[in-house]
Design an enzyme around this catalytic site. Structure first.
Site, short mmCIF file in Angstrom:
data_model
loop_
_atom_site.label_atom_id
_atom_site.label_comp_id
_atom_site.label_asym_id
_atom_site.label_seq_id
_atom_site.Cartn_x
_atom_site.Cartn_y
_atom_site.Cartn_z
CE1 TYR A 28 0.87 0.38 4.37
CE2 TYR A 28 -1.43 0.00 4.86
CZ TYR A 28 -0.15 0.23 5.29
OH TYR A 28 0.11 0.31 6.63
CD GLU A 29 0.32 6.28 0.59
OE1 GLU A 29 -0.84 6.10 0.97
OE2 GLU A 29 0.61 7.04 -0.35
N GLY A 30 1.61 3.06 -2.53
CA GLY A 30 2.62 2.91 -3.57
C GLY A 30 3.36 1.62 -3.33
CD GLN A 35 6.93 4.10 -2.28
OE1 GLN A 35 7.57 5.14 -2.36
NE2 GLN A 35 5.68 4.08 -1.86
#
Lengths: 205, 390
Positions: A28-30, A35
């Site tokens: 999650y969150e990229g 990333q």
């Protein structure tokens, strides 16, 4: 989990929950892949590359500091070698992306292993930086307590009875361990990136 | 029994020796807020105490109960509301923000350190606070004065929580592919329709309201990421007196059954299925991703910290186990293992180690001792469990 063996695998101990909880971080969150593309596409070129240049200067300064500490000579040498490979890889990426030909896809395909390798270098750097500080405090502590670090037996006995000395020595050992056991993996990753292999894209699936 | 452990000396070394956080007291901004190294150390001590007293004892039960919920609205384990309130009272999540919104104007590094402590103790619970902080910070940075007055203090002080609503069934890494739409109501507000999935902290009953920052495309806006705007969508509309009022048609379609972080309700949220979901535009049209990136960048640093927090408590637990575990008739810490590997037992100063070496010499007695030791270890654990149950 591996340290606990079977006990690590069952819910009676916390390891199975830690493993399950932590897995989301690569998603999650990229995702890790996103990333890695962010590092390659946004961060390396941030402010015209000045941010990365600053990173390299700070790293070089930390290497110089580590060279001044006898126990960290090997750490400094390992970091210096990895930094050179990091610079070489980034320059290779820049050339490929500027080329405008089919080679431009090579950095994108290499983004994830590059993130991992640069991560190793960064962690080794921070550990070395902390180790320089820890060794300074440890030397002062030994001097204060009249312990001769060259006397291995007396030194080990001192670590056994003084928690602060044990902690500081542990910081130094952590940097040495990481530089010898994990950092060389970065060199291997840079080597693999350097093959410019595109077979993953060329294979027909 | 929870197992949260952290190397407090190492955390102090990083904060106060290596990063020299105490020197920030020389900055007028922090000195004015009353910050100095002793305050910082006290904050860390308080965080450790809170993590041990509140998050710690029920960290595991929290996990399993929430995961079993199949109701349309997510309900949290019984003690979580109290934990949420005691957490909010400490003002930790708001500590770096300005005083006018309930903050302490403290250095961000301290907030990160405290959050690492909470996350290590209970990763799933701490996510509620972190998402709230990020969502509120969007409002502080890009919201209208009316939005700030309506939401900021409530969120920064933990009375209401927040989320981040980006992902949809067909739009994950490719956020620009989203299909949620916003139609102008003519009064400055928008009617929102669409579904968001995998929304962490998406629904719960710990607080009176939940504020969702939602990415959506205004009717007629360009395709892709350039046509995405950001809206604030409260679960309950806020009345003139600042209290939550009418339900805003944000329906929890599903609570995901997932591998980990089970104590955090990961939800499918359906906006405007009954035509009654209202949202308010943050900033300018079609700049939603720019605003959302503030929260995403904060959240990305937070995710890195989550990894660190779990790795730290896992390492400390493994180290403790390795030191206590009786195996091949040895009680071994890391140092003992190394010495044993070198066949050098003379440097051992630990009495249990010396004892088992006598048994070693008798050969066949080893197995018997190992059996007893392991059996005793297990009996002790069971006894302890029974005691806890009582």
């Amino acid at each position: 989990m591996q340290t606990l063996g079977g006990y690590g695998y069952i819910a009676e101990y916390p390891m199975e929950q830690y493993l399950r909880d932590a897995k989301i971080a690569s998603i999650y969150e990229g995702t890790n892949g996103i990333q890695a593309l962010d590092l390659l596409g946004r961060k390396l070129g941030m402010k015209g590359g000045m941010v990365f240049m600053q990173y390299m200067q700070d790293l070089a300064a930390a290497v110089e500091q580590a060279k001044g500490v006898e126990r960290l000579a090997g750490v400094a040498a390992g970091l210096e070698k990895s930094q050179a490979k990091l610079a070489e890889t980034v320059m290779g990426f820049q050339g490929a992306m500027a080329s405008g030909n089919s080679e431009a896809v090579w950095p994108v395909l290499s983004a994830t292993p590059f993130l991992e390798a640069m991560g190793h270098v960064t962690v080794a750097w921070f550990l070395a930086d902390m180790a320089v500080m820890a060794q300074g405090k440890l030397d002062a502590l030994c001097a204060d307590k009249g312990v001769d670090a060259a006397d291995r037996k007396a030194y080990r006995a001192f670590l056994g009875e003084n928690d602060e000395a044990k902690f500081l020595d542990g910081k130094v050992q952590s940097a040495i361990w990481f530089a010898n056991n994990v950092l060389p993996e970065a060199d291997g990753i840079f080597k693999s990136i350097g093959t410019k292999d595109l077979s993953a894209l060329q294979v027909v699936l | 029994m929870s197992h949260f452990m952290i190397d407090e000396r190492d955390m102090e070394f990083v904060l106060f020796d290596w990063l020299n956080t105490g020197q920030l007291a020389s900055s007028a901004k922090y000195a004015e807020a009353g910050f100095d190294e002793s305050v910082a150390r006290e904050m860390i001590r308080t965080a450790l105490k809170l993590a041990k007293d509140e998050s710690r004892p029920s960290g595991r039960r929290w996990t399993s109960r929430a995961s079993n919920s199949r109701t349309a609205k997510s309900r949290c384990p019984s003690r979580s509301k109290r934990r949420s309130e005691s957490f909010a009272k400490t003002d930790f999540s708001v500590s770096p923000r300005r005083r006018e919104w309930g903050g302490m104007a403290m250095p961000h590094s301290l907030n990160i350190a405290a959050t690492e402590i909470f996350s290590g103790a209970n990763m799933a619970f701490t996510m509620y606070a972190e998402l709230t902080y990020g969502a509120a910070h969007i409002i502080e940075a890009f919201g209208s004065d009316e939005m700030k007055a309506k939401y900021l203090e409530k969120m920064y002080t933990g009375q209401w929580t927040g989320t981040m609503c980006l992902t949809e069934p067909g739009a994950g890494s490719d956020v620009g592919a989203l299909k949620t739409k916003a139609f102008p109501n003519g009064d400055g507000s928008y009617h929102i329709t669409g579904s968001k999935i995998f929304i962490s902290s998406g629904d719960h009953d710990m607080t009176d309201n939940i504020i969702h920052p939602v990415l959506a495309r205004i009717d007629g806006a360009p395709d892709g990421i350039k046509g995405v705007s950001l809206f604030l969508v409260p679960k309950y509309l806020v009345n003139g007196d600042g209290r939550p009022g009418e339900f805003n048609d944000v329906v929890t379609g599903n609570i995901e059954h997932k591998l980990g972080i089970k104590g955090n309700a990961t939800c499918t949220l359906n906006f405007g299925d009954h035509g009654k979901c209202v949202g308010w535009l943050v900033g300018e049209e079609n700049k939603g991703i720019v605003y959302m990136f503030q929260m995403m960048n904060e959240a990305r640093l937070y995710v890195g910290m989550q990894g660190q927090s779990v790795a730290a408590t896992a390492y400390m637990n493994a180290l403790k186990y390795a030191k206590e575990r009786i195996q091949f008739t040895h009680v071994r810490d890391m140092g003992e293992s190394r010495r044993a590997a070198r066949g050098d037992h003379r440097t051992s100063g630990h009495p249990p180690h010396a004892d088992v070496h006598e048994v070693d010499d008798r050969g066949h007695a080893c197995d018997a001792l190992q059996g007893r030791a392991v059996g005793g270890h297990r009996r002790n654990r069971r006894g302890r469990k029974r005691k806890e149950a009582l």
